[in-house]
Write a protein that holds these residues in place. Structure first.
Motif, PDB file in Angstrom:
ATOM      1  N   UNK A  34       0.670  -1.204   0.063  1.00 55.23           N
ATOM      2  CA  UNK A  34       0.070  -0.154   0.111  1.00 55.23           C
ATOM      3  C   UNK A  34       1.013   1.336   0.104  1.00 55.23           C
ATOM      4  N   UNK A  35       1.876   1.246   0.780  1.00 53.89           N
ATOM      5  CA  UNK A  35       2.801   2.429   0.881  1.00 53.89           C
ATOM      6  C   UNK A  35       3.560   2.642  -0.438  1.00 53.89           C
ATOM      7  N   UNK A  36       3.745   1.267  -0.996  1.00 54.76           N
ATOM      8  CA  UNK A  36       4.453   1.392  -2.402  1.00 54.76           C
ATOM      9  C   UNK A  36       3.438   2.183  -3.545  1.00 54.76           C
ATOM     10  N   UNK A  37       2.242   1.750  -3.437  1.00 56.23           N
ATOM     11  CA  UNK A  37       1.139   2.433  -4.318  1.00 56.23           C
ATOM     12  C   UNK A  37       1.017   4.070  -3.888  1.00 56.23           C
ATOM     13  N   UNK A  38       1.167   4.484  -2.684  1.00 61.52           N
ATOM     14  CA  UNK A  38       1.370   5.635  -2.225  1.00 61.52           C
ATOM     15  C   UNK A  38       2.506   6.395  -2.822  1.00 61.52           C
ATOM     16  N   UNK A  39       3.698   5.853  -2.519  1.00 61.98           N
ATOM     17  CA  UNK A  39       4.759   6.316  -3.261  1.00 61.98           C
ATOM     18  C   UNK A  39       4.750   6.669  -4.706  1.00 61.98           C
ATOM     19  N   UNK A  40       4.209   5.526  -5.399  1.00 61.64           N
ATOM     20  CA  UNK A  40       4.340   5.637  -6.881  1.00 61.64           C
ATOM     21  C   UNK A  40       3.363   6.804  -6.968  1.00 61.64           C
ATOM     22  N   UNK A  41       2.125   6.924  -6.545  1.00 59.09           N
ATOM     23  CA  UNK A  41       1.356   7.826  -6.925  1.00 59.09           C
ATOM     24  C   UNK A  41       1.560   9.381  -6.751  1.00 59.09           C
ATOM     25  N   UNK A  42       2.463   9.551  -5.488  1.00 60.12           N
ATOM     26  CA  UNK A  42       2.799  10.664  -4.893  1.00 60.12           C
ATOM     27  C   UNK A  42       3.935  11.130  -6.141  1.00 60.12           C
ATOM     28  N   UNK A  43       5.027  10.426  -6.208  1.00 57.13           N
ATOM     29  CA  UNK A  43       6.056  10.695  -7.114  1.00 57.13           C
ATOM     30  C   UNK A  43       6.030  10.490  -8.749  1.00 57.13           C
ATOM     31  N   UNK A  44       5.061   9.859  -9.212  1.00 63.15           N
ATOM     32  CA  UNK A  44       4.878   9.861 -10.298  1.00 63.15           C
ATOM     33  C   UNK A  44       4.208  11.345 -11.245  1.00 63.15           C
ATOM     34  N   UNK A  45       3.907  12.187 -10.570  1.00 71.33           N
ATOM     35  CA  UNK A  45       3.757  13.400 -11.040  1.00 71.33           C
ATOM     36  C   UNK A  45       5.016  14.131 -11.128  1.00 71.33           C
ATOM     37  N   UNK A  46       5.993  13.921 -10.199  1.00 66.58           N
ATOM     38  CA  UNK A  46       7.223  14.435 -10.062  1.00 66.58           C
ATOM     39  C   UNK A  46       7.863  14.101 -11.446  1.00 66.58           C
ATOM     40  N   UNK A  47       8.121  12.500 -11.657  1.00 65.62           N
ATOM     41  CA  UNK A  47       8.834  12.121 -12.837  1.00 65.62           C
ATOM     42  C   UNK A  47       8.053  12.399 -14.146  1.00 65.62           C
ATOM     43  N   UNK A  48       6.810  12.257 -14.205  1.00 66.57           N
ATOM     44  CA  UNK A  48       6.121  12.491 -15.674  1.00 66.57           C
ATOM     45  C   UNK A  48       5.985  13.971 -15.947  1.00 66.57           C
ATOM     46  N   UNK A  49       5.665  14.855 -15.076  1.00 65.17           N
ATOM     47  CA  UNK A  49       5.380  16.272 -15.188  1.00 65.17           C
ATOM     48  C   UNK A  49       4.298  16.421 -16.060  1.00 65.17           C
ATOM     49  N   UNK A  50       3.260  15.697 -16.028  1.00 68.38           N
ATOM     50  CA  UNK A  50       2.029  16.027 -16.813  1.00 68.38           C
ATOM     51  C   UNK A  50       0.999  16.570 -15.859  1.00 68.38           C
ATOM     52  N   UNK A  51       0.333  17.219 -16.377  1.00 68.09           N
ATOM     53  CA  UNK A  51      -1.023  17.779 -15.699  1.00 68.09           C
ATOM     54  C   UNK A  51      -1.802  17.170 -14.810  1.00 68.09           C
ATOM     55  N   UNK A  52      -2.292  15.883 -15.669  1.00 68.16           N
ATOM     56  CA  UNK A  52      -2.802  14.840 -15.160  1.00 68.16           C
ATOM     57  C   UNK A  52      -2.146  13.853 -14.084  1.00 68.16           C
ATOM     58  N   UNK A  53      -0.995  13.469 -14.212  1.00 67.60           N
ATOM     59  CA  UNK A  53      -0.189  12.886 -13.026  1.00 67.60           C
ATOM     60  C   UNK A  53       0.111  13.846 -11.962  1.00 67.60           C
ATOM     61  N   UNK A  54       0.528  15.113 -12.107  1.00 65.62           N
ATOM     62  CA  UNK A  54       0.610  15.790 -11.310  1.00 65.62           C
ATOM     63  C   UNK A  54      -0.674  16.316 -10.260  1.00 65.62           C
ATOM     64  N   UNK A  55      -1.980  16.562 -11.028  1.00 67.91           N
ATOM     65  CA  UNK A  55      -3.124  16.702 -10.382  1.00 67.91           C
ATOM     66  C   UNK A  55      -3.388  15.348  -9.485  1.00 67.91           C
ATOM     67  N   UNK A  56      -3.386  14.226  -9.980  1.00 70.53           N
ATOM     68  CA  UNK A  56      -3.415  13.087  -9.339  1.00 70.53           C
ATOM     69  C   UNK A  56      -2.599  13.099  -8.084  1.00 70.53           C
ATOM     70  N   UNK A  57      -1.347  13.138  -8.096  1.00 69.66           N
ATOM     71  CA  UNK A  57      -0.558  13.048  -6.900  1.00 69.66           C
ATOM     72  C   UNK A  57      -0.945  14.262  -5.921  1.00 69.66           C
ATOM     73  N   UNK A  58      -1.359  15.356  -6.280  1.00 69.05           N
ATOM     74  CA  UNK A  58      -1.828  16.211  -5.415  1.00 69.05           C
ATOM     75  C   UNK A  58      -2.985  15.769  -4.690  1.00 69.05           C
TER      76      UNK A  58
END
Length: 197
Positions: A125-149
């Motif tokens: 579960x913490x892996x999913x959390x880390x993935x979702x929070x950091x995906x926005x940083x690595x991909x830098x698309x509006x959708x992934x950043x919004x989802x991270x937020x």
């Protein structure tokens, strides 16, 4: 593809995602019921036992084992919610993130964890959390950043779980699970993929 075909494809994908998550949660619950009713909690000894060779089997088995029904209930909703959010872009991401997190979290606990058996799906579960929070940083698309937020807003308080604040809680599993999720976020990002081309 017309609108009807697109709607059917989305419905089929959602059904597939629900089946995957539902099956895994059903396994969690069946294992715990059998463990309590038949084995009186003895299946928990199949968890990760740090620095003991026999404890290596727990890397694969620990996420399916829980110390009590309260432990399982506490993990069920975050597993379903965050697991589904991991699937949003592509369903196969769920399997890749789960595998990377399972390996990094499990090995981290086995190498550095405190004594005793470590069990539960919270490392994943913490892996999913880390993935979702950091995906926005690595991909830098509006959708992934919004989802991270959004994920940070609703689940950010879980981050305290990577610290040794509560006795009896495998904070090591949480920490290494989060790291595993971050590794998966990088490896699945478009920037990482472009470097391998």
């Amino acid at each position: 593809m017309d609108r009807q075909d697109e709607t059917n494809a989305i419905a089929k994908e959602l059904k597939s995602q629900a089946l995957i998550l539902g099956t895994l949660v059903a396994i969690f619950w069946i294992v715990e019921i059998v463990d309590v009713m038949v084995f009186q909690g003895q299946l928990d000894t199949f968890g990760i036992l740090p620095r003991h060779p026999i404890g290596l089997r727990g890397i694969l088995l620990a996420p399916f084992l829980h110390g009590s029904f309260n432990h399982l209930i506490a993990n069920t909703l975050p597993f379903l919610t965050l697991g589904w959010l991991v699937m949003l872009k592509e369903t196969r991401d769920f399997f890749i993130v789960s595998a990377i997190t399972l390996l990094i979290s499990g090995l981290g606990v086995w190498l550095f964890g405190s004594s005793g058996f470590h069990i539960g799906a919270s490392g994943v579960i913490f892996g999913y959390l880390g993935f979702l929070l950091l995906r926005g940083y690595f991909e830098r698309s509006f959708v992934t950043i919004f989802l991270s937020v959004v994920v940070g807003f609703f689940y950010g308080s879980l981050l305290w779980g990577v610290l040794p604040t509560v006795p009896g809680i495998s904070w090591e599993g949480h920490l290494f699970g989060f790291i595993g999720g971050g590794v998966a976020a990088y490896l699945l990002s478009d920037r990482a993929k472009s470097k391998t081309l």
